[in-house]
Design a protein around this motif. Structure first.
Motif, PDB file in Angstrom:
ATOM      1  N   ASP B 286      -0.872  -7.276   7.947  1.00 37.64           N
ATOM      2  CA  ASP B 286      -0.019  -6.265   7.310  1.00 37.64           C
ATOM      3  C   ASP B 286       1.194  -6.792   6.531  1.00 37.64           C
ATOM      4  O   ASP B 286       2.097  -6.052   6.234  1.00 37.64           O
ATOM      5  N   LYS B 287       1.250  -8.056   6.235  1.00 37.31           N
ATOM      6  CA  LYS B 287       2.461  -8.516   5.563  1.00 37.31           C
ATOM      7  C   LYS B 287       2.222  -9.031   4.154  1.00 37.31           C
ATOM      8  O   LYS B 287       3.007  -9.792   3.613  1.00 37.31           O
ATOM      9  N   PHE B 337      14.351 -23.012  -1.870  1.00 36.68           N
ATOM     10  CA  PHE B 337      14.414 -22.086  -0.738  1.00 36.68           C
ATOM     11  C   PHE B 337      13.059 -21.818  -0.096  1.00 36.68           C
ATOM     12  O   PHE B 337      12.945 -20.992   0.789  1.00 36.68           O
ATOM     13  N   GLY B 432      17.191 -25.413   9.195  1.00 39.54           N
ATOM     14  CA  GLY B 432      18.025 -24.238   9.412  1.00 39.54           C
ATOM     15  C   GLY B 432      17.269 -23.063  10.012  1.00 39.54           C
ATOM     16  O   GLY B 432      17.823 -21.984  10.203  1.00 39.54           O
ATOM     17  N   LEU B 433      15.990 -23.265  10.350  1.00 40.98           N
ATOM     18  CA  LEU B 433      15.206 -22.207  10.992  1.00 40.98           C
ATOM     19  C   LEU B 433      15.667 -22.036  12.441  1.00 40.98           C
ATOM     20  O   LEU B 433      16.477 -22.817  12.939  1.00 40.98           O
ATOM     21  N   TYR B 434      15.146 -21.033  13.116  1.00 40.43           N
ATOM     22  CA  TYR B 434      15.579 -20.761  14.488  1.00 40.43           C
ATOM     23  C   TYR B 434      14.498 -21.067  15.523  1.00 40.43           C
ATOM     24  O   TYR B 434      14.756 -21.734  16.507  1.00 40.43           O
ATOM     25  N   ASP B 435      13.315 -20.551  15.331  1.00 44.27           N
ATOM     26  CA  ASP B 435      12.277 -20.656  16.377  1.00 44.27           C
ATOM     27  C   ASP B 435      10.974 -21.218  15.833  1.00 44.27           C
ATOM     28  O   ASP B 435       9.905 -20.873  16.309  1.00 44.27           O
ATOM     29  N   PRO B 457      12.306  -9.893  -1.338  1.00 43.77           N
ATOM     30  CA  PRO B 457      13.741 -10.099  -1.250  1.00 43.77           C
ATOM     31  C   PRO B 457      14.175 -10.762   0.044  1.00 43.77           C
ATOM     32  O   PRO B 457      15.293 -11.250   0.127  1.00 43.77           O
ATOM     33  N   VAL B 458      13.307 -10.775   1.050  1.00 42.62           N
ATOM     34  CA  VAL B 458      13.718 -11.338   2.334  1.00 42.62           C
ATOM     35  C   VAL B 458      12.490 -11.880   3.061  1.00 42.62           C
ATOM     36  O   VAL B 458      11.372 -11.414   2.828  1.00 42.62           O
ATOM     37  N   ARG B 459      12.690 -12.874   3.881  1.00 45.01           N
ATOM     38  CA  ARG B 459      11.578 -13.569   4.546  1.00 45.01           C
ATOM     39  C   ARG B 459      10.762 -12.651   5.444  1.00 45.01           C
ATOM     40  O   ARG B 459      11.250 -11.615   5.887  1.00 45.01           O
ATOM     41  N   CYS B 460       9.515 -13.045   5.743  1.00 48.14           N
ATOM     42  CA  CYS B 460       8.824 -12.367   6.827  1.00 48.14           C
ATOM     43  C   CYS B 460       8.413 -13.405   7.870  1.00 48.14           C
ATOM     44  O   CYS B 460       8.250 -14.579   7.562  1.00 48.14           O
ATOM     45  N   THR B 461       8.322 -12.985   9.116  1.00 50.48           N
ATOM     46  CA  THR B 461       7.982 -13.941  10.165  1.00 50.48           C
ATOM     47  C   THR B 461       6.720 -13.517  10.887  1.00 50.48           C
ATOM     48  O   THR B 461       6.411 -12.326  10.979  1.00 50.48           O
TER      49      THR B 461
END
Ligand code: HEM
Lengths: 509, 492
Positions: B286-287, B337, B432-435, B457-461
């Motif tokens: 779904d992304k 980026f 700079g990522l988190y997980d 406009p913004v990342r998906c995880t």
């Protein structure tokens, strides 16, 4: 709100207490649970009988500390100084804490009083009953240099379990984004994020502790200085000329002063090198409290190194610690140089590098240098991110000048020839190339050798590391970059954005 | 006499594996050996030295080479053959201690099913304070590895037979043989030959490599300026990135036993191919990305090898082996980026090129201090014969043992291989990522692992990413110069 500070205290330990204290500290350090506490049954047998508390479930509840970022106990075993004289054992206790010192000490005593008493009962003297407060404060040592990677952020703001921490906010925002469908435009995304936050009940923590902008960093500042000078030259040419001549003379004097200072150090260095070998040859290793034959001063045995390495990355790959102790080279000249360099690092660290990078290293939460044992040894504590190998790599690649400047005044450091007459010119060039951002920074260095001798420097660092028996971190899952990034997210959430800023802000999520 | 290249690099003394991966020799097998009779083993080594393929200059019999033979030794192997303590002590600690210390298991992520205690071969787990020397013994002790390459199966069998026949009477015991497989893809190269080699997930492998200064450039092109690393980054006896001699048994001029040698890291990596494609298929739903597209985002190249940074929308047959690119400062579409090639993709993590920090030039220099030469080969039958991703995705679980015999060469194991696996692949905070650990080879180090795709406009995880690769065995070897092998053979 008061800023983050460093508390360090040192307590003498008698030889016969070294082993039992070591055993207790190891047990504490090894048994910090996921819930961030140490259970009584893990350490009970190691406590002095008078201090056992039957029925107590917990020995130490780290999770109750709200003022502590990092905390450590390190036992410094007996050793020899640079001239071969004995240094007695001592216990170092260090925290990176929020707020006024008094409140921090009060909290330590309130939440961990009995545990502190039990641990310090192995020191000489032991704390008198009910006098822990003055006991701790009297043993306090001041640092020569202290660095913070995310100044101004309290533990609560970074991590606290409450809804107010920036990490909680980031997670809530992440959840808001993860639901489908994906936002189509930046404005969509922001609107959705603001809604998500409204629902999560997040309240903006204090906005205090804004990192100051580095004053040297802005180009406009340099431009305005230039403009003023130009104006000055036009309006008062004769005065301008006099001032210009005076500054040139001052610069030449400075070069001469630093140059001769450096030359003397270079001369001393040759003498020191031979002396270091002689002391080693004559004295051999110092007495070792557990009676084994470990050579102590340099070239530690594999066993000792394994103890140090096995303590690394114990709580995962993200955060790590280092304790490093080394003899200061003998002589007033060395001590004075060391103090000046550390003063400069402290100044830079608190005024210039306030955006999460020491030099260019973006992975240090807190670091401090302290002169101990009547200025005969230099102690270094650091709480950093990731592996030792990457940390040392950063030291060498990104900060070798500062570190060489400090540690070339200590024994067995990889040979450093100070380019005495060139220090000031090179420093000027360095400042200019950092400002212009176009200059190839790697080409400009104050010192050529020292920490740049990669393999030797790494080996030297390992040789002087000391096991950090007890180490506690309040937010072991966050890197420095994470902490600073989450602050930016929190600050930007309700700030008005222009188009490009909005894109940059969204990329932080 | 040693034959030197134009720059003084002694090609005739360097094992050819340093120079080439032998794509023209698709059949290969690795044989693990233990020394049982030292004098006889030494005599065997003396003879073997003449059969080892050197890295002699370009053009050398590429077409008519039918086979190649190489030899590597563990620290225990050097010990068993009687190398003096003085020489042994000069080897770097990582090689002496081996792969399976508590410290290294943590750094490399060898936990659970992957922990050394569960390995099929290699170093046994090493306890701190185990004994005075702190060394780890395996049973049977792993001493040597023979690497055999041939143009086809029958040739390989012939060579293997000739070597094995000798082994029995040469004081060597065969611990095990590790076979390999050549996987060709469904697409074709621009030349018309089948695309490959692939690895089991279905992606073309063996493309990007650093170029060693002073070595002849690879068959397929000239060295790219930002891709050249100092000789001493791979070979002992030459200056490394810091202008120093790499740690090892050489003197200050680079002469001695270690000269022209390198360290060979071997990891047997099991691949859960069904798990990988199941995850991708489930998550892609779904992304806005198709499964193959998402998988390509995880790798950083399309299955045929096309780099995403060059062609984010789909593969291009002319770019299948393309390696001449950077990320942040890309000439036509800079990608600082990760909008084209995600920050956390396998190839961008294992070699961030110019995108390690804000300064592209400095980044490239820093990235190049952590390069490795990869020489691995796949093993086990493929899940689907032609490696077509859509068929891989549809195939059902067969629980077969398959994966990658990962091999890499480097002069400083701790600064190169271990650094890449630890700081760039396993570290969930990379870039700079988190997980986010490496989606192919990373290890969970927190509560959860995610994979983040940067986009506008913004990342998906993608959440709850399991571990797709497990370690089945491994060891650190020394791949000596050919003269050093002769020295081993004549040592008293
Ligand atoms: C089963 C495990 C692995 C799989 C399936 C895998 C797959 C791949 C693929 C498909 C590529 C792109 C093709 C190419 O450039 O050759 C690649 C590149 C690469 N891999 Fe892996 N890999 C695995 C393990 C590792 C390990 C363990 C390391 C090192 C610690 C590693 C380091 C690299 C490097 C350095 C590159 C080249 C990056 C570049 O320079 O662009 N890989 N891998």
């Amino acid at each position: 709100m008061p800023d983050q500070s460093a508390f360090t205290a040192l307590f003498p330990v008698k030889d016969e207490n070294v082993k039992p204290l070591q055993a207790l500290l190891n047990a504490v350090g090894q048994n910090i649970t996921k819930e961030r506490e140490v259970l009584m049954d893990k350490v009970e047998g190691l406590l002095p009988s008078t201090l056992r508390q039957p029925g107590g479930r917990c020995f130490l509840e780290f999770h109750k500390l709200t003022t502590v970022h990092f905390l450590r106990w390190v036992l410094l075993e007996p050793a020899l100084d640079a001239e071969g004289k004995r240094i007695d054992a001592s216990l170092a206790f260090a925290t990176d804490y929020d707020g006024p010192l008094n409140a921090h000490i009060d909290e330590l005593i309130e939440t961990a009083g009995p545990a502190l008493e039990a641990i310090f009962s192995f020191c000489d003297p032991a704390p008198a009953t009910g006098a822990l407060r003055s006991y701790l404060l009297e043993a306090q040592r001041s640092y020569e240099a202290f660095y913070r990677g995310h100044p101004g952020r309290s533990v609560q703001q970074i991590w606290g379990d409450s809804n107010n921490s920036e990490e909680e906010l980031r997670k809530a925002l992440g959840k808001g984004l993860d639901g489908s469908p994906q936002p189509a435009t930046s404005e969509d995304a922001v609107a959705r994020l603001r809604r998500a936050v409204g629902q999560s009940g997040w309240k903006s923590a204090s906005t205090a502790g804004e990192p100051q902008k580095p004053s040297l960093g802005s180009r406009s500042l340099w431009l305005s200085v230039g403009a003023i000078l130009l104006l000055f030259a036009i309006l008062a040419p004769s005065w301008f000329l006099r001032c210009a001549v005076a500054s040139v003379v001052a610069l030449i004097l400075l070069i001469l002063l630093v140059g001769s200072w450096g030359t003397i150090l270079n001369l001393l260095d040759r003498r020191d090198q031979t002396r270091e070998r002689r002391v080693l040859d004559r004295q051999g290793p110092p007495p070792d409290p557990d009676g084994s034959e470990d050579p102590y001063v340099s070239d530690r045995s594999r066993r000792r190194l394994m103890i140090v390495t096995d303590l690394e990355n114990r709580r995962g790959l993200i955060q790590n610690q280092m304790t490093h102790v080394v003899n200061v080279k003998p002589g007033k000249m060395r001590l004075r140089t060391l103090r000046i360099v550390l003063w400069a690092i402290n100044f830079l660290g608190s005024r210039i590098f306030v955006q999460g990078k020491l030099g260019d290293i973006p992975t240090i939460h807190f670091a401090r240098w302290i002169l101990i044992d009547d200025n005969r040894r230099l102690l270094f504590f650091s709480n950093y991110d990731f592996s030792w190998e990457s940390y040392l790599g950063d030291f060498i690649d990104l900060a070798s000048d500062g570190l060489t400047g400090i540690w070339c005044n200590t024994t067995f450091f990889p040979q450093t020839r100070i380019p005495a007459w060139m220090i000031i010119p090179r420093a000027l060039r360095l400042v200019l190339s950092t400002q212009s951002r176009t200059g190839n920074q790697s080409a400009t260095r104050l010192f050529e050798q020292g920490a740049r001798r990669e393999q030797e420097f790494k080996k030297w660092t390992r040789d002087h590391q000391v096991p950090t028996q007890v180490w506690y971190s309040a937010y072991p899952l966050l890197s420095v970059v994470n902490v600073n990034n989450s602050t930016d997210i929190a600050r930007g959430l309700f700030a008005p954005h222009s188009g490009a800023e909005l894109g940059a802000w969204l990329r932080k999520l | 006499m040693r034959l030197s290249g134009a720059s003084g690099v002694e090609l005739s003394d360097i094992q050819g594996l340093v120079q080439r991966g032998y794509k023209e020799l698709p059949a290969a097998e690795y044989i693990l050996l233990q020394v049982t009779d030292v004098p006889r083993a030494r005599a065997w080594l003396s003879k073997l030295a003449d059969r080892i393929e050197p890295a002699t200059a370009t053009g050398h019999d590429k077409a008519d080479r039918a086979s190649a033979l190489h030899l590597a030794l563990t620290y225990q192997g050097l010990q068993a053959l009687g190398v003096s303590k003085e020489l042994l002590d000069k080897f770097p600690l990582a090689f002496r201690e081996g792969m399976a210390t508590l410290h290294r298991e943590r750094l490399l992520g060898d936990r659970g099913a992957s922990s050394a205690a569960n390995w099929r071969w290699g170093s046994a787990p090493c306890q701190p304070n185990a004994d005075e020397e702190g060394l780890c013994e395996t049973d049977p002790a792993l001493h040597l590895m023979l690497l055999m390459y041939a143009k086809d199966g029958p040739t390989l069998s012939r060579i293997k037979k000739s070597v094995l026949d000798e082994l029995d009477i040469s004081g060597l015991h065969t611990i095990t043989g590790l076979d390999t497989v050549f996987l060709a893809g469904p697409e074709c190269d621009p030349t018309g030959s089948p695309n490959g080699p692939k690895e089991h997930f279905g992606f073309r492998d063996g493309i990007a490599q650093p170029h060693i200064a002073g070595m002849p450039s690879r068959e397929d092109g000239h060295a790219i300026p930002g891709n050249i690393i100092p000789t001493g980054e791979i070979l002992l006896g030459y200056a490394n990135a810091y202008g120093e001699m790499p740690e090892g048994p050489t003197d200050a001029n680079g002469q001695g036993f270690g000269r022209n040698g390198t360290f060979l890291v071997f990891r047997q990596l099991h691949q859960d191919v069904v798990g990988f494609w199941n995850y991708v298929a489930r998550q892609a739903a779904d992304k806005g990305y198709g499964p193959v597209e998402l998988a390509a985002k995880m790798v950083g190249r399309w299955p045929d090898g096309t780099p995403l940074v060059e062609s984010p929308t789909g593969p291009k047959s002319t770019l299948q082996t393309h390696d001449r690119f950077v990320y942040a400062g890309h000439h036509s579409h800079p990608d600082p980026f990760g909008l084209h090639c995600p920050i956390g993709s396998h190839i961008r993590r294992t070699n961030p090129r110019d995108s390690l920090n804000e300064d592209p030039q400095r980044s490239l220099e820093l990235s190049n201090q952590h390069r490795i030469i990869r020489r691995g080969r796949s093993y086990g039958t493929p899940l689907v014969a032609d490696m077509d991703p859509t068929k891989l995705m549809a195939a059902s679980e067969d629980h077969a043992e398959r994966g990658l015999h990962f091999i890499c060469l480097n002069a400083a194991i701790d600064r190169q291989f271990e650094f890449v696996q630890n700081l760039w692949a396993n570290n969930p905070k990379f870039g700079g990522l988190y997980d986010d650990p490496d989606p192919l080879i990373g290890v969970l180090d927190g509560e959860r692992a995610t994979f983040t795709v940067q986009k506008d406009p913004v990342r998906c995880t993608y959440a709850d990413m399991p571990r797709f690769v497990q370690v089945r065995g491994g060891a650190y070897f020394f791949l000596p110069g050919i003269t050093a092998i002769r020295t081993l053979g004549t040592m008293k």
